[in-house]
Design a protein around this motif. Structure first.
Motif, PDB file in Angstrom:
ATOM      1  N   ALA A 317      29.529 -43.350 -16.632  1.00 56.79           N
ATOM      2  CA  ALA A 317      30.343 -42.474 -15.704  1.00 56.79           C
ATOM      3  C   ALA A 317      31.028 -41.452 -16.554  1.00 56.79           C
ATOM      4  O   ALA A 317      30.918 -40.335 -16.218  1.00 56.79           O
ATOM      5  N   LEU A 318      31.456 -42.029 -17.533  1.00 57.72           N
ATOM      6  CA  LEU A 318      32.359 -40.994 -18.632  1.00 57.72           C
ATOM      7  C   LEU A 318      31.043 -39.919 -19.138  1.00 57.72           C
ATOM      8  O   LEU A 318      31.428 -38.639 -18.961  1.00 57.72           O
ATOM      9  N   ALA A 319      29.789 -40.298 -19.265  1.00 59.00           N
ATOM     10  CA  ALA A 319      28.880 -39.359 -19.912  1.00 59.00           C
ATOM     11  C   ALA A 319      28.518 -38.462 -18.660  1.00 59.00           C
ATOM     12  O   ALA A 319      28.376 -37.294 -19.074  1.00 59.00           O
ATOM     13  N   GLU A 320      28.444 -39.053 -17.661  1.00 58.75           N
ATOM     14  CA  GLU A 320      27.888 -37.888 -16.478  1.00 58.75           C
ATOM     15  C   GLU A 320      29.053 -36.955 -15.998  1.00 58.75           C
ATOM     16  O   GLU A 320      28.766 -35.825 -15.527  1.00 58.75           O
ATOM     17  N   TRP A 321      30.291 -37.499 -16.138  1.00 56.28           N
ATOM     18  CA  TRP A 321      31.508 -36.616 -15.951  1.00 56.28           C
ATOM     19  C   TRP A 321      31.299 -35.239 -16.927  1.00 56.28           C
ATOM     20  O   TRP A 321      31.482 -34.186 -16.757  1.00 56.28           O
ATOM     21  N   ASP A 322      31.137 -35.887 -18.186  1.00 57.28           N
ATOM     22  CA  ASP A 322      31.094 -35.030 -19.352  1.00 57.28           C
ATOM     23  C   ASP A 322      29.976 -33.915 -19.240  1.00 57.28           C
ATOM     24  O   ASP A 322      30.005 -32.847 -19.511  1.00 57.28           O
ATOM     25  N   ALA A 323      28.676 -34.370 -18.663  1.00 52.40           N
ATOM     26  CA  ALA A 323      27.550 -33.563 -18.403  1.00 52.40           C
ATOM     27  C   ALA A 323      27.584 -32.684 -17.207  1.00 52.40           C
ATOM     28  O   ALA A 323      27.199 -31.387 -17.378  1.00 52.40           O
ATOM     29  N   ASP A 324      28.511 -32.950 -16.072  1.00 52.75           N
ATOM     30  CA  ASP A 324      28.782 -32.358 -15.038  1.00 52.75           C
ATOM     31  C   ASP A 324      30.080 -32.468 -14.433  1.00 52.75           C
ATOM     32  O   ASP A 324      30.312 -32.945 -13.464  1.00 52.75           O
ATOM     33  N   PRO A 325      31.305 -31.919 -15.176  1.00 54.60           N
ATOM     34  CA  PRO A 325      32.580 -32.027 -14.624  1.00 54.60           C
ATOM     35  C   PRO A 325      32.952 -31.486 -13.207  1.00 54.60           C
ATOM     36  O   PRO A 325      33.917 -31.925 -12.793  1.00 54.60           O
ATOM     37  N   GLY A 326      32.036 -30.467 -12.870  1.00 48.69           N
ATOM     38  CA  GLY A 326      32.425 -30.055 -11.587  1.00 48.69           C
ATOM     39  C   GLY A 326      32.120 -30.731 -10.255  1.00 48.69           C
ATOM     40  O   GLY A 326      32.539 -30.427  -9.566  1.00 48.69           O
ATOM     41  N   ALA A 327      31.381 -31.703 -10.943  1.00 46.84           N
ATOM     42  CA  ALA A 327      30.746 -32.662 -10.007  1.00 46.84           C
ATOM     43  C   ALA A 327      31.899 -33.717  -9.457  1.00 46.84           C
ATOM     44  O   ALA A 327      31.594 -34.351  -8.499  1.00 46.84           O
ATOM     45  N   PHE A 328      32.763 -34.007 -10.128  1.00 41.05           N
ATOM     46  CA  PHE A 328      33.777 -34.869 -10.028  1.00 41.05           C
ATOM     47  C   PHE A 328      35.321 -34.625  -9.657  1.00 41.05           C
ATOM     48  O   PHE A 328      35.637 -33.477 -10.783  1.00 41.05           O
ATOM     49  N   THR A 329      36.035 -34.898  -8.666  1.00 35.11           N
ATOM     50  CA  THR A 329      37.421 -34.619  -8.714  1.00 35.11           C
ATOM     51  C   THR A 329      38.206 -35.913  -9.542  1.00 35.11           C
ATOM     52  O   THR A 329      39.028 -35.611 -10.370  1.00 35.11           O
ATOM     53  N   LYS A 330      37.896 -37.222  -9.164  1.00 31.25           N
ATOM     54  CA  LYS A 330      38.625 -38.127  -9.828  1.00 31.25           C
ATOM     55  C   LYS A 330      37.396 -39.357  -9.660  1.00 31.25           C
ATOM     56  O   LYS A 330      36.904 -40.050  -8.748  1.00 31.25           O
ATOM     57  N   ILE A 331      37.354 -39.849 -10.900  1.00 35.77           N
ATOM     58  CA  ILE A 331      36.654 -41.033 -11.140  1.00 35.77           C
ATOM     59  C   ILE A 331      37.571 -42.385 -11.490  1.00 35.77           C
ATOM     60  O   ILE A 331      38.446 -42.427 -12.312  1.00 35.77           O
TER      61      ILE A 331
END
Length: 338
Positions: A317-331
Motif C-alpha cells: 500500500a505504501l509503494a502504491e501511494w508512492d507511485a500514485d499519490p494523487g489516487a489516495f486521500t487517506k490510507i
C-alpha cells in the motif's frame, strides 16, 4: 509481534518487535488502525532528514487501552483512545511559553522515534486521549485533522472571512473542516478532481482545479483576494502562489514543507503588509476541537478514507501511494489481526 518498518528508502517490510509492557505512569494501547501520513511517504522516498532507518512509521492512531501502569488514574482498560504523538522537552522557549508543538527538541512518533504501525504501543498516560461516540476507525483521523485545525488557529481566521486552501490531501481537508467550523467561506484548490469532490462534499463553498489559472479564478470569486491562504502542499509553486493571491494585509500560513529553498520577491511582504506564519503539529485543544467536529459530521470519515489495508498489505500500500499519490486521500492500516 509484527511491525511495519521502513527499512531504507524505497523499501518497507514486516519486522518483529517485543511486546511492550507499561511502567509507572504509562499506558499500553492495542492498536486498531494507523494512518499513513505524508511524513511517512517522505521517509519512504528518502527525503525526510529527520528520519534514520529502519523506522517504524505511524502517528495517526486509533486503539483501545490494553493495560495501565502503576499510578495511572482517569483511564480504564478497554477505552477507545487516540494519542498525542509529539514528545517535547518541556524546557525550551516554545515549551515554557505554551507552544510545545513547536519544541526545538520535539520527537514525533514514526519520525524521530518509533511509531505505532504495530500491534501494541506504550506511551505516557498524559499522551492518551479517550474518545467516546466515534467509530474506532475515525480516531485515526483526529491527529491529521488537528494539524489542519491548528493552522486555522494560527491564521486567526474569523467568521465571515474567505480562505483559500491550497491542497486537499488529508491535512488540507483538516484545514477545510476547521475553517468551516469557525464560519468562514472556503475555496479549495487541488490538482485532483476526485479530491476536490471530497472537499465539496465536506462543505467547501467553491473548488478550483489547480491546472487552471488559479489566480484568475480566485480573483473572480473574491475581488481583491482572500483574507487567508493556507498552503498544505509543500511545493515551490504553491508557496509563491499563496503570497501572490492573498489580499493586501492578508495572512498566509504554511503547513507544507518545501523540499528546496524558495526565492521570493520580498517586496510583496512589505507592500501588501502581509502576516506570514508557520504552523507545526497541533495542541491538545486542536485535538479536542477535531473530536467535536467529527462527532458533528459522522459521514466525514467515509469520504476521507480511501483504503484500509491489512498489516500484510501495508508495504505494498505504501509503494502504491508512492507511485500514485494523487489516487489516495487517506490510507489506514488495520492492525487488529497483526
Amino acid at each position: 509481534m509484527q511491525a511495519l518498518s521502513i527499512l531504507k528508502p524505497g523499501q518497507a517490510g514486516l519486522t518483529e518487535m517485543a511486546v511492550p509492557e507499561p511502567k509507572a505512569g504509562e499506558v499500553a494501547i492495542s492498536i486498531a488502525y494507523v494512518g499513513y501520513c505524508g511524513s511517512d511517504l517522505t521517509s519512504y522516498r528518502g527525503l525526510n532528514p529527520l528520519v534514520s532507518y529502519p523506522r517504524v512509521p505511524g502517528h495517526e492512531i486509533a486503539g483501545t487501552i490494553a493495560a495501565l501502569g502503576e499510578g495511572v488514574t482517569g483511564l480504564a482498560e478497554g477505552q477507545a483512545v487516540t494519542v498525542i504523538p509529539y514528545f517535547n522537552c518541556g524546557t525550551c522557549h516554545a515549551c515554557t511559553t505554551g507552544r510545545p508543538n513547536a519544541c526545538v527538541r520535539n520527537q514525533t512518533m514514526g519520525v524521530q522515534r518509533e511509531g505505532a504501525m504495530t500491534g501494541r504501543i506504550v506511551v505516557p498516560a498524559a499522551k492518551v486521549l479517550p474518545v467516546d461516540d466515534l467509530p474506532l476507525r475515525d480516531l485515526a483521523l483526529i491527529e491529521p485533522c488537528a494539524v489542519g485545525f491548528h493552522a486555522v488557529r494560527r491564521a486567526g481566521l474569523q467568521e465571515g472571512e474567505t480562505i483559500v486552501v491550497l491542497g486537499c490531501g488529508m491535512i488540507g481537508l483538516g484545514v477545510l473542516l476547521g475553517a468551516l467550523r469557525v464560519g468562514a467561506r472556503v475555496i479549495a484548490v487541488d490538482l485532483s478532481d476526485a479530491k476536490l469532490d471530497i472537499a465539496k462534499k465536506l462543505g467547501a463553498h467553491e473548488t478550483i482545479n489547480a491546472r487552471t489559472d488559479v489566480r484568475a479564478a480566485v480573483s473572480a470569486l473574491t475581488g481583491e483576494g482572500p483574507d487567508v491562504v493556507i498552503e498544505a502542499v509543500g511545493a515551490e509553486a504553491t508557496f509563491l502562489q499563496a503570497v501572490d493571491m492573498v489580499v493586501t494585509t492578508g495572512r498566509v500560513v504554511y503547513i507544507g514543507y518545501a523540499k528546496a529553498p524558495i526565492a521570493y520577491d520580498t517586496k510583496y511582504f512589505i507592500t501588501k503588509e502581509l502576516d506570514i506564519r508557520g504552523s507545526r503539529n497541533a495542541l491538545p485543544e486542536d485535538f479536542a476541537a477535531v473530536i467535536d467536529c467529527l462527532k458533528a459530521n459522522p459521514g466525514a470519515g467515509d469520504l476521507i478514507v480511501s483504503r484500509i489495508a491489512s498489516l500484510d498489505e501495508a508495504p505494498s500500500a505504501l509503494a502504491e501511494w508512492d507511485a500514485d499519490p494523487g489516487a489516495f486521500t487517506k490510507i489506514l492500516v488495520d492492525l487488529r489481526a497483526g
